[in-house]
Design a protein around this motif. Sequence first.
Motif, short mmCIF file in Angstrom:
data_model
loop_
_atom_site.label_atom_id
_atom_site.label_comp_id
_atom_site.label_asym_id
_atom_site.label_seq_id
_atom_site.Cartn_x
_atom_site.Cartn_y
_atom_site.Cartn_z
N PRO A 9 0.84 -1.20 0.00
CA PRO A 9 0.00 0.00 0.00
C PRO A 9 0.87 1.26 0.00
O PRO A 9 1.98 1.25 0.53
N THR A 10 0.36 2.30 -0.60
CA THR A 10 1.14 3.50 -0.82
C THR A 10 0.46 4.73 -0.23
O THR A 10 -0.75 4.92 -0.40
N VAL A 11 1.25 5.53 0.44
CA VAL A 11 0.75 6.79 0.98
C VAL A 11 0.46 7.74 -0.17
O VAL A 11 1.22 7.81 -1.14
N LEU A 12 -0.64 8.47 -0.08
CA LEU A 12 -1.01 9.41 -1.13
C LEU A 12 -0.72 10.82 -0.62
O LEU A 12 -1.41 11.32 0.26
N ALA A 13 0.36 11.40 -1.16
CA ALA A 13 0.75 12.75 -0.73
C ALA A 13 0.53 13.70 -1.89
O ALA A 13 1.26 13.67 -2.87
N ASP A 14 -0.49 14.52 -1.79
CA ASP A 14 -0.85 15.44 -2.87
C ASP A 14 -0.57 16.86 -2.38
O ASP A 14 -1.43 17.52 -1.80
N TYR A 15 0.66 17.30 -2.62
CA TYR A 15 1.07 18.60 -2.07
C TYR A 15 0.39 19.76 -2.79
O TYR A 15 0.20 20.82 -2.21
N ALA A 16 0.02 19.57 -4.06
CA ALA A 16 -0.64 20.64 -4.80
C ALA A 16 -1.99 20.98 -4.14
O ALA A 16 -2.38 22.15 -4.07
N ASN A 17 -2.66 19.95 -3.65
CA ASN A 17 -3.98 20.18 -3.07
C ASN A 17 -4.01 20.04 -1.54
O ASN A 17 -5.07 20.00 -0.94
N ASN A 18 -2.81 19.93 -0.96
CA ASN A 18 -2.72 19.82 0.50
C ASN A 18 -3.54 18.67 1.07
O ASN A 18 -4.28 18.84 2.05
N ARG A 19 -3.41 17.53 0.43
CA ARG A 19 -4.08 16.35 0.97
C ARG A 19 -3.05 15.25 1.18
O ARG A 19 -2.16 15.03 0.35
N PHE A 20 -3.15 14.57 2.33
CA PHE A 20 -2.20 13.50 2.66
C PHE A 20 -3.03 12.34 3.19
O PHE A 20 -3.73 12.47 4.19
N LYS A 21 -2.95 11.20 2.50
CA LYS A 21 -3.81 10.08 2.88
C LYS A 21 -2.99 8.81 3.05
O LYS A 21 -2.05 8.56 2.30
N VAL A 22 -3.40 8.02 4.03
CA VAL A 22 -2.70 6.77 4.33
C VAL A 22 -3.69 5.62 4.12
O VAL A 22 -4.80 5.66 4.65
N PRO A 23 -3.27 4.62 3.36
CA PRO A 23 -4.18 3.50 3.10
C PRO A 23 -4.36 2.63 4.34
O PRO A 23 -3.39 2.28 5.02
N ILE A 390 -4.56 12.59 6.88
CA ILE A 390 -3.53 13.18 7.75
C ILE A 390 -3.16 14.55 7.19
O ILE A 390 -1.98 14.91 7.12
N SER A 391 -4.15 15.33 6.78
CA SER A 391 -3.87 16.58 6.04
C SER A 391 -3.82 17.82 6.92
O SER A 391 -3.49 18.90 6.43
N LYS A 392 -4.13 17.68 8.18
CA LYS A 392 -4.32 18.89 9.00
C LYS A 392 -3.05 19.75 9.03
O LYS A 392 -1.97 19.27 9.32
N GLY A 393 -3.25 21.01 8.73
CA GLY A 393 -2.16 21.99 8.81
C GLY A 393 -1.20 21.96 7.63
O GLY A 393 -0.14 22.58 7.68
N MET A 394 -1.56 21.24 6.57
CA MET A 394 -0.61 21.06 5.45
C MET A 394 -0.27 22.35 4.74
O MET A 394 0.84 22.51 4.21
N GLU A 397 2.53 27.53 7.06
CA GLU A 397 3.97 27.71 7.11
C GLU A 397 4.52 27.22 8.44
O GLU A 397 5.55 26.56 8.51
N LYS A 398 3.80 27.58 9.51
CA LYS A 398 4.26 27.19 10.84
C LYS A 398 3.19 26.32 11.50
O LYS A 398 2.25 26.83 12.11
N PRO A 399 3.32 25.01 11.35
CA PRO A 399 2.27 24.13 11.87
C PRO A 399 2.19 24.15 13.39
O PRO A 399 3.21 24.28 14.07
N SER A 400 0.98 24.05 13.87
CA SER A 400 0.74 24.07 15.31
C SER A 400 0.95 22.67 15.90
O SER A 400 0.97 21.67 15.17
N TYR A 401 1.07 22.62 17.23
CA TYR A 401 1.24 21.34 17.91
C TYR A 401 0.06 20.41 17.62
O TYR A 401 0.18 19.19 17.71
N ASP A 402 -1.11 21.00 17.29
CA ASP A 402 -2.28 20.14 17.05
C ASP A 402 -2.57 19.97 15.56
O ASP A 402 -3.65 19.54 15.18
N ASP A 403 -1.58 20.29 14.72
CA ASP A 403 -1.67 19.88 13.31
C ASP A 403 -1.05 18.49 13.15
O ASP A 403 -0.75 17.83 14.15
N GLU A 404 -0.85 18.09 11.88
CA GLU A 404 -0.42 16.70 11.66
C GLU A 404 0.90 16.58 10.88
O GLU A 404 1.23 15.50 10.38
N THR A 405 1.67 17.67 10.85
CA THR A 405 2.99 17.64 10.20
C THR A 405 3.83 16.49 10.72
O THR A 405 4.49 15.77 9.96
N GLN A 406 3.85 16.35 12.05
CA GLN A 406 4.73 15.36 12.68
C GLN A 406 4.29 13.95 12.33
O GLN A 406 5.12 13.04 12.24
#
Lengths: 425, 162
Positions: A9-23, A390-394, A397-406
Motif C-alpha cells: 500500500p502506498t501513501v497518497l501525498a498530494d502537495y498541490a492540493n494539500n491532501r495526505f492520505k494513508v491507506p 492526515i492533512s491537517k495543517g498542510m 507555514e508554521k504548523p501548530s502542535y495540534d496539526d499533523e505535520t509530525q
Amino acid sequence: MVQGNGAMPTVLADYANNRFKVPRRAFVEPAVFQAEYERIFEKCWLYLAHASELAANGAFLTRIVARRNILFTRDAAGKHHALLNTCPHRGAVVCREKKGKAKSFQCMYHGWVFDSDGHLKSQPGQDSYCAGFNADGSADLVPVPRLARRGDFFFISFDRNVQALDDYLGAAGEYLDLVSLQSERGMAIVGGTQEYAIRANWKLLSENSIDGYHAVTTHATYLDYLKNTNGSLTNVALDGTARDLGNGHAVVEYKAPWGRPIAQWIPMWGESGRTEIAEIERKLVERLGPERADRLAHYNRNLLVFPNLVVNDIMAITVRTFYPTAPDYMQVNAWALAPKEESEWARKYRLYNFLEFLGPGGFATPDDVEALEQCQRGYQSMKEAEWNDISKGMSKEKPSYDDETQIRAFWKQWQSRMSPAMAAE
Amino acid sequence: MMSAPTRSEIEDFLFLEAELLDEWRLQDWLALYTDDARYLVPPTDVAADAEPETNLFYIADDRFRMNERVARLSKRMAHAESPRSKTRHLVSNVRIKEVHDNEVKVSAAFVTYRTKDGVTDSFVGNYKYLLTRSDAGWKIREKRCVLDLDGLRPQGRISILL
C-alpha cells in the motif's frame, strides 16, 4: 487512486492540493506486517535500554526487541554488550531472568557457560570436542550486529551496514540530549515497568504519541479532572509547534497548563513546592543560561524517534517502545525517567503526575488504548473506506502542535522504507 | 481490643464490595473506604510490597484520586468504559493474616473478568486489604491488588476497578 492488489500500500501525498492520505491496508495486511520487519525493524536503529538500568559492572537485563530476546550486559570492565539470548548449541534462551547481576550465564539445557561478553567459557564434556572447537567464536553468544549510545540511551540495529547512530538520529538526537540535560548527575529509569498490550496496529501508537489534535476529545475527562482539581493548573495556555525532524523523527513542543517537576509549579504543590521548583529552575538557569533553562522548564516535548521510540517530556518523562507481534496486536513497554538527584518530594509528584495521565491505569491512556482499538476495528471496512486523512495543517507555514505535520513525517519515512520507488516526497 | 473477626464476616464484606463493583454502584463502593484510604495496583516487575513514591505503579490512588476515578467513570466521555464493560469480581481463599486493635490484614485471591466488544479479559491476583472496624462497621483503609501477570497482556488497560 485505487491501490493494486498484492502491491505494498502506498501513501497518497498530494502537495498541490494539500491532501495526505494513508491507506488502511497498511494497518491490516499480513504482507505489510512481514515487510515491516524486513524493511523497518531489521534496518533501523531500535531503542534497547537506558544506561541507568545497568547501574554497576556485572549487571544485566533481558528484553524483547523486534521479536528477539536480547541479553544486555555490562561486563566486569564496564563494557556494554548486546547479545542474542539464544544458546549457540541448540538455541535455548540462555538467561531467563529479567534483570540482575551475574559473572556468567549458564544454559539450562546442556550447561554451556558464557561470560558476560558472550564468550563461551566452558561446556560439560569439553574433552569430547576437538581442539580449537571455538577458535572462530562460532560457539559464543551471537552479538547483535550493532550497538551504540546517544548519551545514556542505548540503541541496537540488526543491520550491520546501518548508518551511524548520530546520523540516523539527526536533529532528534538533540531532543534526546535535552532530556539528559535535565539532570546534573544523570537521568535514571525509576523502578517498575508499565508493560501492556494494545489490540491495534503498532503505527497507530507511533501516531498517537505525537498527536496533539486528539487531546481535547479523547482526554476530555482528564482535562476535566485537571480543571476541577483545585490548584492543578497554572494559567499557561496550551500552545506550540510541530516539527518534522527528518528521517521519520518528529516532535511537538508546546506550553501547557499542567505541573512539571522540571520545572513548572502549580498551586497544588503548595509554598514549599514553589520554593523547591524555583530552586530547580534557578540551578537550570545557572547551568544552562536563561534561554535553554526556560525551554527545559516550561516547554513540553513529545518526541518520536522512528519507528517506535517515544520520549514524552510532559507532566513527567516517559520512555516508551512497542513492537507488533501481529498486524492487529502490539506489546508496549513504558518506563519513567527522572533525575538521579531528585528529592523525595519531587520524585513522588513526578510519579503521581505520570500515573494520573500515562499508563494503562491512568485517567488518559486507557482512552488512547480504546481509540486505537476502535480504529483497528474500523479498518475492517478498508475495502470500501480505504483511507485515513492526515492533512491537517498542510498549507501552514508554521504548523501548530495540534496539526499533523509530525505524523506526516512518520508516514513519509515509512513509505520510503517500505517502497523506496514510491517515496512520498 | 475487639473480638477477633470471623472469616465469614470478612468474606461477607469483601463479597459486598465485589457485588457493588459488578453492579457499577461506584458511589456505594467508595463509601466502603476510609477518608485516608489508598487503592494500589503495582506493576508486575517489582516486589509485592513496593511503594508508589519510589516505583512507577499502574494505579496509586489516595482517597482524592479514588473519588476522581469514580467521577471520571461516571462520564460519557470516559471512552474506555463508555459504554460500560461487564465485569465479574470473584473473591476466594480469604485469609485473615493479622489482627491489631481495630484493624485486620486480609489476603484474598481474585479473578476479575471484563467483557467489552466481544472480548473477555481476566485479571488474576492477590488482594491485600487493610480493614478497619468502627461503630459503622467495616471500612477499607487500603486495597492493594498484586497481579499474578507478566504485565497487562493482553488486557491493555485497567479501566475498571479491580
